[in-house]
Scaffold this motif. Structure first.
Motif, PDB file in Angstrom:
ATOM      1  N   TYR A  71      37.749 -28.632  27.073  1.00 43.15           N
ATOM      2  CA  TYR A  71      38.777 -28.473  26.049  1.00 43.15           C
ATOM      3  C   TYR A  71      38.930 -29.754  25.234  1.00 43.15           C
ATOM      4  O   TYR A  71      38.985 -29.725  24.008  1.00 43.15           O
ATOM      5  CB  TYR A  71      40.109 -28.096  26.703  1.00 43.15           C
ATOM      6  CG  TYR A  71      41.204 -27.861  25.701  1.00 43.15           C
ATOM      7  CD1 TYR A  71      41.229 -26.686  24.949  1.00 43.15           C
ATOM      8  CD2 TYR A  71      42.195 -28.813  25.470  1.00 43.15           C
ATOM      9  CE1 TYR A  71      42.216 -26.465  24.004  1.00 43.15           C
ATOM     10  CE2 TYR A  71      43.185 -28.608  24.524  1.00 43.15           C
ATOM     11  CZ  TYR A  71      43.190 -27.428  23.792  1.00 43.15           C
ATOM     12  OH  TYR A  71      44.156 -27.216  22.850  1.00 43.15           O
TER      13      TYR A  71
ATOM     14  N   GLN B  10      38.443 -11.131  22.558  1.00 47.76           N
ATOM     15  CA  GLN B  10      39.569 -12.068  22.397  1.00 47.76           C
ATOM     16  C   GLN B  10      39.098 -13.425  21.866  1.00 47.76           C
ATOM     17  O   GLN B  10      39.702 -13.995  20.969  1.00 47.76           O
ATOM     18  CB  GLN B  10      40.257 -12.287  23.752  1.00 47.76           C
ATOM     19  CG  GLN B  10      40.948 -11.070  24.308  1.00 47.76           C
ATOM     20  CD  GLN B  10      42.162 -10.700  23.485  1.00 47.76           C
ATOM     21  OE1 GLN B  10      43.016 -11.537  23.220  1.00 47.76           O
ATOM     22  NE2 GLN B  10      42.226  -9.460  23.030  1.00 47.76           N
ATOM     23  N   LEU B  11      38.014 -13.906  22.439  1.00 48.76           N
ATOM     24  CA  LEU B  11      37.472 -15.205  22.024  1.00 48.76           C
ATOM     25  C   LEU B  11      37.112 -15.205  20.546  1.00 48.76           C
ATOM     26  O   LEU B  11      37.381 -16.161  19.814  1.00 48.76           O
ATOM     27  CB  LEU B  11      36.250 -15.551  22.875  1.00 48.76           C
ATOM     28  CG  LEU B  11      35.399 -16.754  22.430  1.00 48.76           C
ATOM     29  CD1 LEU B  11      36.223 -18.023  22.414  1.00 48.76           C
ATOM     30  CD2 LEU B  11      34.198 -16.943  23.357  1.00 48.76           C
ATOM     31  N   LYS B  13      38.467 -13.664  18.325  1.00 45.06           N
ATOM     32  CA  LYS B  13      39.687 -13.744  17.523  1.00 45.06           C
ATOM     33  C   LYS B  13      40.274 -15.153  17.585  1.00 45.06           C
ATOM     34  O   LYS B  13      41.360 -15.405  17.068  1.00 45.06           O
ATOM     35  CB  LYS B  13      40.721 -12.752  18.060  1.00 45.06           C
ATOM     36  CG  LYS B  13      40.425 -11.312  17.693  1.00 45.06           C
ATOM     37  CD  LYS B  13      41.538 -10.428  18.258  1.00 45.06           C
ATOM     38  CE  LYS B  13      41.139  -8.966  18.251  1.00 45.06           C
ATOM     39  NZ  LYS B  13      41.918  -8.205  19.249  1.00 45.06           N
ATOM     40  N   GLY B  14      39.578 -16.048  18.306  1.00 46.23           N
ATOM     41  CA  GLY B  14      40.040 -17.438  18.368  1.00 46.23           C
ATOM     42  C   GLY B  14      40.987 -17.731  19.509  1.00 46.23           C
ATOM     43  O   GLY B  14      41.657 -18.756  19.528  1.00 46.23           O
ATOM     44  N   LYS B  15      41.060 -16.827  20.496  1.00 47.02           N
ATOM     45  CA  LYS B  15      41.972 -17.046  21.620  1.00 47.02           C
ATOM     46  C   LYS B  15      41.356 -18.020  22.622  1.00 47.02           C
ATOM     47  O   LYS B  15      40.393 -17.708  23.313  1.00 47.02           O
ATOM     48  CB  LYS B  15      42.275 -15.711  22.324  1.00 47.02           C
ATOM     49  CG  LYS B  15      43.013 -14.719  21.447  1.00 47.02           C
ATOM     50  CD  LYS B  15      44.507 -14.698  21.776  1.00 47.02           C
ATOM     51  CE  LYS B  15      45.346 -14.070  20.675  1.00 47.02           C
ATOM     52  NZ  LYS B  15      44.967 -12.700  20.342  1.00 47.02           N
ATOM     53  N   MET B  16      41.956 -19.197  22.712  1.00 46.41           N
ATOM     54  CA  MET B  16      41.462 -20.237  23.601  1.00 46.41           C
ATOM     55  C   MET B  16      41.583 -19.816  25.060  1.00 46.41           C
ATOM     56  O   MET B  16      40.759 -20.153  25.896  1.00 46.41           O
ATOM     57  CB  MET B  16      42.270 -21.514  23.344  1.00 46.41           C
ATOM     58  CG  MET B  16      41.512 -22.786  23.578  1.00 46.41           C
ATOM     59  SD  MET B  16      39.979 -22.851  22.637  1.00 46.41           S
ATOM     60  CE  MET B  16      39.455 -24.505  22.981  1.00 46.41           C
ATOM     61  N   LYS B  17      42.629 -19.063  25.353  1.00 44.54           N
ATOM     62  CA  LYS B  17      42.886 -18.603  26.723  1.00 44.54           C
ATOM     63  C   LYS B  17      41.700 -17.760  27.238  1.00 44.54           C
ATOM     64  O   LYS B  17      41.294 -17.873  28.393  1.00 44.54           O
ATOM     65  CB  LYS B  17      44.172 -17.767  26.714  1.00 44.54           C
ATOM     66  CG  LYS B  17      44.877 -17.661  28.046  1.00 44.54           C
ATOM     67  CD  LYS B  17      45.758 -18.873  28.332  1.00 44.54           C
ATOM     68  CE  LYS B  17      46.016 -18.991  29.823  1.00 44.54           C
ATOM     69  NZ  LYS B  17      46.184 -20.377  30.254  1.00 44.54           N
ATOM     70  N   ALA B  18      41.167 -16.932  26.360  1.00 46.88           N
ATOM     71  CA  ALA B  18      40.036 -16.082  26.747  1.00 46.88           C
ATOM     72  C   ALA B  18      38.812 -16.940  27.052  1.00 46.88           C
ATOM     73  O   ALA B  18      38.079 -16.687  28.005  1.00 46.88           O
ATOM     74  CB  ALA B  18      39.721 -15.088  25.630  1.00 46.88           C
ATOM     75  N   TYR B  56      31.262 -21.841  22.404  1.00 48.78           N
ATOM     76  CA  TYR B  56      32.465 -21.876  21.576  1.00 48.78           C
ATOM     77  C   TYR B  56      32.105 -22.098  20.105  1.00 48.78           C
ATOM     78  O   TYR B  56      32.610 -21.412  19.221  1.00 48.78           O
ATOM     79  CB  TYR B  56      33.404 -22.982  22.063  1.00 48.78           C
ATOM     80  CG  TYR B  56      34.711 -22.993  21.327  1.00 48.78           C
ATOM     81  CD1 TYR B  56      35.723 -22.108  21.662  1.00 48.78           C
ATOM     82  CD2 TYR B  56      34.929 -23.877  20.266  1.00 48.78           C
ATOM     83  CE1 TYR B  56      36.916 -22.089  20.979  1.00 48.78           C
ATOM     84  CE2 TYR B  56      36.128 -23.874  19.570  1.00 48.78           C
ATOM     85  CZ  TYR B  56      37.113 -22.975  19.930  1.00 48.78           C
ATOM     86  OH  TYR B  56      38.297 -22.961  19.241  1.00 48.78           O
TER      87      TYR B  56
END
Ligand SMILES: [Zn+2]
Lengths: 148, 185
Positions: A71, B10-11, B13-18, B56
């Motif tokens: 991250y 989800q990723l 769509k830019g979801k960092m959590k995914a 990513y």
């Protein structure tokens, strides 16, 4: 079936991936052919030895820090790009302002105007090139073959 | 849709959590595959993370319909291959310039005895021989033996037909077995 044809299927037999209809055929060949049987036995032995070899795990701390480090690296990469874009905008504006006055100034000799212009151009090219390198570092090579 | 497919949607769509979930799910196989391929824990840690970062950076190219891990594996194995190539060049360069301390350091890295759990003679010898295998043999041995992937999964990851998985595995094991002849007898 000839020995050469059997050989790759010995792997499937060994790994329990053999199709049911092939299984009998392999077993029949193994019972009849000594050289294949010997080879098969040595593969069994190799598998036993390899199954005992284990890689040591990492410490819990390293595993816990794994995501955080990724991250941070992504965050820094994004930070760098934004910082660079901002710097370019500000710099271009400053350069533009400077030149508007400097180049129109009748008291500065032509040779100095040319020198300063070339110098500034060089600086901008270098800057852009560094930024481009940064950006490309982020998305490099070979993705063509990844898209199956 | 299975879990990976949902995470990829989800990723994208830019979801960092995914993305975090994908990393947590696959960090171990990623690390251990890299470790088997390059043989050094520090490098394996870095290279496996680099592979995730490239996922990513290239998420637009991710196709939720394709298996995530086989896509990921292609990135990871390319990174490891390039790393090994660079190390080989460096080794040659150092050899030719006769810098002994550097050479010792590289050798130490290559040995890295901390990689294995049990340090018995046979395991160490086996590990030495696996490391010496050509890349294509090494990877298929690692995927089958240490990661326990099925033939079908391996065929997707390496993008080769099932028949080739079997024959490549046969030749890889045969070579390994022949190189270990003295141990087996
Ligand atoms: Zn035979």
């Amino acid at each position: 079936m000839k020995c050469e044809e059997i050989k790759p299927h010995l792997m499937a037999y060994l790994d329990g991936e053999i199709e049911q209809e092939k299984k009998g055929e392999i077993e029949k060949h193994l019972s009849e052919c000594e050289s294949c049987r010997k080879e098969y036995q040595s593969f069994v032995k190799l598998k036993e030895v390899t199954n005992k070899m284990r890689f040591a795990d990492l410490s819990d701390e390293l595993w816990a820090g794994y995501w955080k480090r990724i991250y941070r690296r992504i965050e820094r990469g994004t930070g760098w790009i934004l910082l660079s874009i901002g710097a370019i905008i500000l710099l271009s504006f400053g350069v533009y302002q400077f030149f508007k006055e400097f180049l129109l100034d009748p008291y500065v000799s032509l040779i100095v105007k040319v020198g300063v212009s070339i110098f500034a151009l060089g600086a901008i090219i270098l800057l852009v090139s560094i930024i481009r390198e940064r950006l490309f570092l982020f998305k490099t090579e070979r993705y063509g073959e990844v898209e199956k | 849709m299975d879990q990976d497919q949902q995470l990829i949607v989800q990723l994208k769509k830019g979801k960092m959590k995914a993305f975090q979930k994908l990393v947590e799910k696959y960090k171990k196989p990623a690390f251990f595959i890299a470790l088997g391929l390059v043989g050094n824990r520090d490098d394996a840690y870095d290279l496996s993370q680099e592979a995730f970062i490239r996922v990513y950076a290239n998420m637009r190219k991710l196709n939720p319909k394709l298996k995530f891990f086989s896509w990921f594996y292609t990135i990871l194995s390319n990174l490891c291959k390039n790393h090994l190539r660079k190390m080989a060049v460096r080794k040659n360069y150092i050899k030719s310039s006769m810098a002994n301390t550097e050479m010792k350091h590289l050798k130490q890295r290559a040995l890295s005895p901390d990689v294995l759990v049990e340090k018995n003679e046979i395991a160490l010898r086996l590990w030495e021989e696996i490391k010496k295998l050509p890349f294509e043999f090494k990877e298929i041995i690692l995927l089958k033996h240490f990661q326990g992937f099925s033939y079908k999964e391996i065929s997707e990851m390496l993008n080769i037909p099932m028949g080739s998985v079997m024959s490549r595995l046969y030749y890889a094991r045969k070579k390994l077995k022949d190189n270990l002849k003295d141990v087996f007898n």
